[in-house]
Scaffold this motif. Structure first.
Motif, PDB file in Angstrom:
ATOM      1  N   ASN A  50       0.966  -1.248   0.218  1.00 57.69           N
ATOM      2  CA  ASN A  50       0.016   0.063  -0.073  1.00 57.69           C
ATOM      3  C   ASN A  50       0.959   1.222   0.131  1.00 57.69           C
ATOM      4  N   LEU A  51       0.272   2.251  -0.596  1.00 55.04           N
ATOM      5  CA  LEU A  51       1.079   3.478  -0.660  1.00 55.04           C
ATOM      6  C   LEU A  51       1.245   4.244   0.566  1.00 55.04           C
ATOM      7  N   THR A  52       0.622   3.642   1.707  1.00 53.01           N
ATOM      8  CA  THR A  52       0.560   4.191   3.048  1.00 53.01           C
ATOM      9  C   THR A  52       1.709   3.038   3.942  1.00 53.01           C
ATOM     10  N   ASP A  53       2.124   2.051   3.386  1.00 53.31           N
ATOM     11  CA  ASP A  53       3.002   1.252   4.206  1.00 53.31           C
ATOM     12  C   ASP A  53       4.300   2.116   4.662  1.00 53.31           C
ATOM     13  N   ASP A  54       4.776   1.466   5.922  1.00 53.27           N
ATOM     14  CA  ASP A  54       6.104   1.988   6.229  1.00 53.27           C
ATOM     15  C   ASP A  54       6.949   0.904   5.845  1.00 53.27           C
ATOM     16  N   LYS A  55       8.273   1.590   6.212  1.00 52.65           N
ATOM     17  CA  LYS A  55       9.476   0.804   5.715  1.00 52.65           C
ATOM     18  C   LYS A  55       9.483  -0.753   6.092  1.00 52.65           C
ATOM     19  N   ASP A  56       9.258  -0.930   7.393  1.00 50.14           N
ATOM     20  CA  ASP A  56       9.272  -2.249   8.100  1.00 50.14           C
ATOM     21  C   ASP A  56       8.268  -3.183   7.258  1.00 50.14           C
ATOM     22  N   LEU A  57       7.077  -2.748   7.008  1.00 50.70           N
ATOM     23  CA  LEU A  57       6.049  -3.321   6.445  1.00 50.70           C
ATOM     24  C   LEU A  57       6.344  -3.556   5.159  1.00 50.70           C
ATOM     25  N   ILE A  58       7.107  -2.778   4.472  1.00 51.18           N
ATOM     26  CA  ILE A  58       7.466  -2.952   3.173  1.00 51.18           C
ATOM     27  C   ILE A  58       8.414  -4.135   2.991  1.00 51.18           C
ATOM     28  N   ILE A  59       9.445  -3.912   3.761  1.00 50.50           N
ATOM     29  CA  ILE A  59      10.463  -4.998   3.688  1.00 50.50           C
ATOM     30  C   ILE A  59       9.917  -6.558   4.155  1.00 50.50           C
ATOM     31  N   ASN A  60       8.943  -6.422   5.204  1.00 45.73           N
ATOM     32  CA  ASN A  60       8.448  -7.734   5.524  1.00 45.73           C
ATOM     33  C   ASN A  60       7.649  -8.451   4.295  1.00 45.73           C
ATOM     34  N   LYS A  61       6.744  -7.658   3.747  1.00 47.08           N
ATOM     35  CA  LYS A  61       6.000  -7.789   2.589  1.00 47.08           C
ATOM     36  C   LYS A  61       6.571  -8.609   1.284  1.00 47.08           C
ATOM     37  N   ILE A  62       7.863  -7.791   1.097  1.00 45.76           N
ATOM     38  CA  ILE A  62       8.736  -8.435   0.185  1.00 45.76           C
ATOM     39  C   ILE A  62       9.488  -9.696   0.513  1.00 45.76           C
ATOM     40  N   LYS A  63      10.022  -9.859   1.746  1.00 50.18           N
ATOM     41  CA  LYS A  63      10.386 -11.021   2.105  1.00 50.18           C
ATOM     42  C   LYS A  63       9.429 -12.159   2.131  1.00 50.18           C
ATOM     43  N   GLU A 110      14.789  -2.137  -1.076  1.00 50.58           N
ATOM     44  CA  GLU A 110      15.356  -0.869  -1.159  1.00 50.58           C
ATOM     45  C   GLU A 110      14.908   0.314  -1.848  1.00 50.58           C
ATOM     46  N   VAL A 111      14.517  -0.387  -3.239  1.00 49.65           N
ATOM     47  CA  VAL A 111      14.026   0.838  -4.238  1.00 49.65           C
ATOM     48  C   VAL A 111      12.612   1.033  -3.725  1.00 49.65           C
ATOM     49  N   LEU A 112      12.028   0.230  -3.346  1.00 47.21           N
ATOM     50  CA  LEU A 112      10.447   0.403  -2.980  1.00 47.21           C
ATOM     51  C   LEU A 112      10.430   1.402  -1.631  1.00 47.21           C
ATOM     52  N   VAL A 113      11.380   1.156  -0.831  1.00 48.67           N
ATOM     53  CA  VAL A 113      11.205   1.943   0.460  1.00 48.67           C
ATOM     54  C   VAL A 113      11.580   3.310  -0.270  1.00 48.67           C
ATOM     55  N   ASP A 114      12.487   3.571  -1.044  1.00 54.65           N
ATOM     56  CA  ASP A 114      12.938   4.683  -1.483  1.00 54.65           C
ATOM     57  C   ASP A 114      12.106   5.740  -2.254  1.00 54.65           C
ATOM     58  N   LYS A 115      10.953   4.904  -2.769  1.00 56.59           N
ATOM     59  CA  LYS A 115      10.195   5.439  -3.767  1.00 56.59           C
ATOM     60  C   LYS A 115       8.890   5.502  -2.912  1.00 56.59           C
ATOM     61  N   ILE A 116       8.515   4.713  -2.061  1.00 58.31           N
ATOM     62  CA  ILE A 116       7.265   4.508  -1.249  1.00 58.31           C
ATOM     63  C   ILE A 116       7.223   5.341  -0.001  1.00 58.31           C
ATOM     64  N   GLN A 117       8.263   5.396   0.613  1.00 58.73           N
ATOM     65  CA  GLN A 117       8.214   5.870   1.992  1.00 58.73           C
ATOM     66  C   GLN A 117       7.826   7.487   2.041  1.00 58.73           C
ATOM     67  N   PRO A 118       8.860   8.323   1.107  1.00 53.40           N
ATOM     68  CA  PRO A 118       8.465   9.580   0.999  1.00 53.40           C
ATOM     69  C   PRO A 118       6.818   9.862   0.795  1.00 53.40           C
ATOM     70  N   ILE A 119       6.374   9.068  -0.103  1.00 47.83           N
ATOM     71  CA  ILE A 119       4.868   9.304  -0.355  1.00 47.83           C
ATOM     72  C   ILE A 119       3.876   8.984   0.688  1.00 47.83           C
ATOM     73  N   SER A 120       4.446   7.946   1.434  1.00 48.60           N
ATOM     74  CA  SER A 120       3.457   7.407   2.415  1.00 48.60           C
ATOM     75  C   SER A 120       3.565   8.683   3.747  1.00 48.60           C
TER      76      SER A 120
END
Ligand code: TYM
Length: 333
Positions: free
Chosen positions: A211-224, A282-292
């Motif tokens: 989700n575009l509102t997911d934070d860093k940890d959530l993104i890393i966990n979902k990709i894992k 890494e690239v997801l967090v770079d892109k999504i985190q500022p948006i979130s």
């Protein structure tokens, strides 16, 4: 050539990476090109084709506006508004529903998917939904409509409706027949849990989407936890035909890095998925985190969001009310 751009997004819960890579990223590029006139609509009338909670709907409308702005759409330049506040959309949809044919609507695959087995219980609105979408586009004389691949059939229907209206009322080129703007690659982002299903808000598991509102940890966990297969990373794009999950994840990587599938395959050929997943996160967090983070900030400034909407509604209404007036005259009202 200057383009008139129109597109819409439903305010039904969190927007996800599919919405972003399939549509919103493209909206931002179009907004940044000064030769375009862009209109981006939060399609709340479409949202109520399935049951909504009124309080949640109101907050989802605000969140969708915040997501547009946080992703990089400038509301001073582009018109951002919500559909229900411009009466011409509902009026136009009715008139065009008398132009569209049952046979055309019966072919719509999205209705079949969304209505499921029990289509007798689906709302009439869900069935005629693509006609409302046609009204959205045609009211603004849009020349180009940026969407993900799943909306292609609806756009073809919109073109058919425009052509039939012009020919039924013998008024050549009155309704502009729009062109779809669908990216060649990455126009259909798939679920992280099943590479054969589209990433979607309606899938039960939140692990299936970013989700575009997911934070860093959530993104890393979902990709894992994203589904892969036991083989190492593919050596050629040909290897991807049977490996849907690998193809989807590599596609997401390529899209986020503005690269191609070929190049992304080359970078990770033969490596372990774990190594690739680290880079992808890494690239997801770079892109999504500022948006979130920006979405959260904007949601704290409700006054700004309300004023932005009001301004957008006024600008949209000016255009749409003129067009619907002409449509009514042509029809004979
Ligand atoms: P909606 O709200 O389902 O989706 C908004 C946009 O996101 C794209 N999209 C995707 N792209 C790639 N991969 C995915 N997994 C994915 N999921 C969603 C959609 O293609 C869409 O571009 N009917 C439309 C809204 C609409 C509209 C319009 C669009 C109403 N009126 C007029 C264009 C013009 C819809 O439900 O989109």
């Amino acid at each position: 050539m200057s383009k008139k751009i129109f597109s819409g997004v439903q305010p039904t819960g969190n927007l996800h990476l599919g919405n972003y890579l399939g549509a919103i990223k493209n909206f931002v590029d179009l907004n940044n090109d000064n030769s375009n006139e862009c209109i981006f609509c939060v399609v709340d009338l479409h949202a109520i084709t399935v049951k909504q909670n009124a309080k949640e709907l109101r907050s989802n409308i605000q969140e969708t506006i915040a997501t547009f702005i946080a992703s990089g759409i400038d509301p001073k330049k582009s018109i951002i508004f919500n559909q229900s506040q411009v009466p011409a959309h509902a009026e136009g949809a009715w008139i065009l529903s008398c132009v569209a044919r049952m046979g055309w609507l019966n072919r719509m695959t999205q209705f079949k998917e969304k209505a499921g087995k029990d289509k007798e219980k689906a709302s009439v609105g869900l069935y005629s939904y693509p006609v409302l979408m046609a009204a959205d586009i045609l009211l603004y004389d849009a020349t180009h409509v940026p969407v993900g691949d799943d909306q292609k059939q609806h756009l073809e229907l919109c073109r058919d409706i425009a052509q039939k209206f012009n020919s039924d009322f013998e008024i050549e080129n009155f309704l502009q027949v729009p062109e779809p703007l669908i990216q060649k690659e990455f126009s259909r982002i798939m679920s992280l849990k099943d590479g054969s299903r589209k990433m979607s808000k309606s899938e039960l598991s939140d692990l299936s989407r970013i989700n575009l509102t997911d934070d860093k940890d959530l993104i890393i966990n979902k990709i894992k936890k994203a589904k892969t297969d036991p083989l190492p990373m593919p050596n050629t794009t040909k290897d991807l035909d049977e490996r849907l999950e690998a193809k989807n994840l590599l596609g997401i990587y390529a899209s986020l890095t503005n690269s191609t599938l070929e190049k992304s395959v080359e970078i990770f050929a033969g490596k372990n998925f774990s190594e690739f997943k680290e880079k992808l996160s890494e690239v997801l967090v770079d892109k999504i985190q500022p948006i979130s983070l920006e979405i959260k900030k904007l949601l704290d400034d409700k006054l700004y969001l309300d004023n932005t909407l009001l301004e957008g509604v006024e600008r949209a209404n000016k255009i749409a009310s003129k067009k619907i007036k002409r449509i009514k005259e042509i029809v004979g009202f």
